[in-house]
Enzyme design. Structure first.
Site, short mmCIF file in Angstrom:
data_model
loop_
_atom_site.label_atom_id
_atom_site.label_comp_id
_atom_site.label_asym_id
_atom_site.label_seq_id
_atom_site.Cartn_x
_atom_site.Cartn_y
_atom_site.Cartn_z
N GLU A 28 0.62 -1.46 0.05
CA GLU A 28 -0.06 -0.07 -0.05
C GLU A 28 1.01 1.57 -0.14
O GLU A 28 0.56 2.31 -0.36
CB GLU A 28 -1.05 0.22 1.35
N LEU A 69 11.18 5.24 -7.97
CA LEU A 69 10.07 5.07 -7.86
C LEU A 69 9.56 6.74 -7.24
O LEU A 69 8.30 6.14 -7.92
CB LEU A 69 9.99 3.96 -6.22
N TYR A 80 -6.45 7.20 3.68
CA TYR A 80 -6.86 5.70 2.69
C TYR A 80 -6.25 5.17 3.01
O TYR A 80 -6.77 3.63 3.21
CB TYR A 80 -6.12 6.16 1.20
N ASP A 137 -9.60 5.92 -2.99
CA ASP A 137 -9.13 6.12 -3.76
C ASP A 137 -8.65 6.69 -5.02
O ASP A 137 -10.27 7.34 -5.18
CB ASP A 137 -7.91 5.02 -4.14
#
Length: 348
Positions: free
Chosen positions: A31, A74, A114, A132
């Site tokens: 996540e 990333l 979230y 989301d």
DNA sequence: AATGCGGGGAT
DNA sequence: ATCCCAGCATT
């Protein structure tokens, strides 16, 4: 509605590594990695992380530079730093187990509404609806909500719907199903409404409004920046510096830079670069223009090689300096823009 | 409420 | 070249 969605999910869900032998740790890791990131982009990073840090203890005991090194490329590097902070808190203050209530989860660094809802529902089956980008799109279409999804008001409406719809018997599966539907079927551009399991409930579909919904106002224009990137060489060694622990690309290593207004008067920029870093030396070749688009910055830059006789150098705002061989660069957490500089050097 | 924070893909 | 995607923290 819930039943059809869940049935569809069980038949169609993607085979993802955090879904086999699931654990809260795998969910936590995935996540965080998938915040603002597609599965395709995040997947190789998840594999690297689960391999190198298979459990909470190994992650909690990792040092920040190792985590940043693994994360390099990333983006949104504060996720990596916050994930490490959270892992240490979980390990030392929560007996090595992710907290099982919303408030405590939310207090962890990098865990917002979230992620808290996602981890608690998926790992512990607690009834928190996730909101989301996928859920926003699915719900806006289901109820033909046309208002700007950047507005707080609109998000509150969406949250009410999501909470009402949430299957209290299987909140984790329901949340995953909503996101999976958004990611694979109720997609932004060419939604596959014909094969949508809940199209019969979708008001936007009924009214032929699917491609107009959701509406999202335009973001602010990106600021344009230009950088001269100095590849400072002393014999075989190259100088790299580490950025401060806050702000853009926090904690990442890079080649020293000079911000300039345009590419004119290169000689003057070159002199300013040398005086900024208190260097003397010979100007070498200069690269073609390269580009990196950030969330709020449109950066153009060129690499410039500078041969110097001495290793003394001024740090400016950087917090660390190292002289390394070209082959050692891969051991440092270097962000993508300057990985392009490395690719250019490798080509020389 | 607005801003800062990366990177990649489709058209 | 221009569109699009995707959360959290700080101000």
């Amino acid at each position: 509605m819930q039943h059809r969605l869940l049935k569809w999910f069980h038949q169609n869900k993607r085979d993802l590594p955090w879904r086999t032998n699931p654990s809260w740790y795998k969910t936590f890791l995935s996540e965080i990695i998938l915040q603002q990131t597609t599965v395709a982009q995040g997947l190789p990073y998840y594999q690297k992380f689960i391999q190198q840090y298979p459990d909470i203890k190994s992650l909690a005991k990792a040092d920040e530079q190792s985590v940043l090194h693994l994360w390099a490329g990333l983006g949104y590097y504060s996720r990596a730093r916050n994930m490490l902070k959270a892992a240490r808190i979980i390990y030392t203050e929560h007996d090595g187990v992710f907290p099982q209530d919303y408030k405590t989860a939310l207090a962890l660094p990098g865990i917002g509404p979230y992620s808290a809802a996602a981890i608690l529902s998926i790992s512990y089956n607690l009834p928190h609806a996730v909101i989301d980008g996928n859920v926003i799109r699915v719900i806006c279409r289901l109820y033909a909500i046309k208002e700007d999804t950047r507005e707080k008001n609109t998000l509150n409406r969406i949250k009410k719907h999501a909470t009402k719809l949430l299957d209290k018997k299987a909140p984790g599966d329901f949340n995953e199903a909503m996101m999976e539907l958004g990611a694979t079927t109720c997609t932004p551009r060419q939604p596959l409404c014909q094969s949508c399991p809940i199209n019969r409930f979708c008001i936007a579909y009924k009214k032929n409004l699917v491609i107009k919904i959701p509406y999202k106002s335009k973001p602010a224009k990106k600021k344009k920046l230009i950088n001269l990137v100095g590849v400072i060489k002393n014999k075989s060694q190259i100088c790299i510096m580490r950025r401060p622990d806050s702000g853009l690309l926090a904690g990442m290593w890079e080649f020293p830079i000079l911000e300039i207004r345009d590419w004119d008067n290169l000689d003057i920029h070159y002199d300013r670069f040398k005086s900024r870093f208190e260097l003397t030396g010979q100007l070498g070749i200069i690269s073609e223009e390269m580009r990196q688009i950030y969330s709020h910055i449109d950066l153009r830059f060129k690499g410039i090689i500078l041969n110097t006789a001495k290793k003394s150098i001024h740090k400016n705002d950087y917090v660390d300096v190292k002289w390394v061989d070209f082959s050692e660069l891969k051991n440092y957490a270097i962000h993508n823009a300057h990985k392009k500089i490395i690719a250019w050097l490798a080509d020389q």
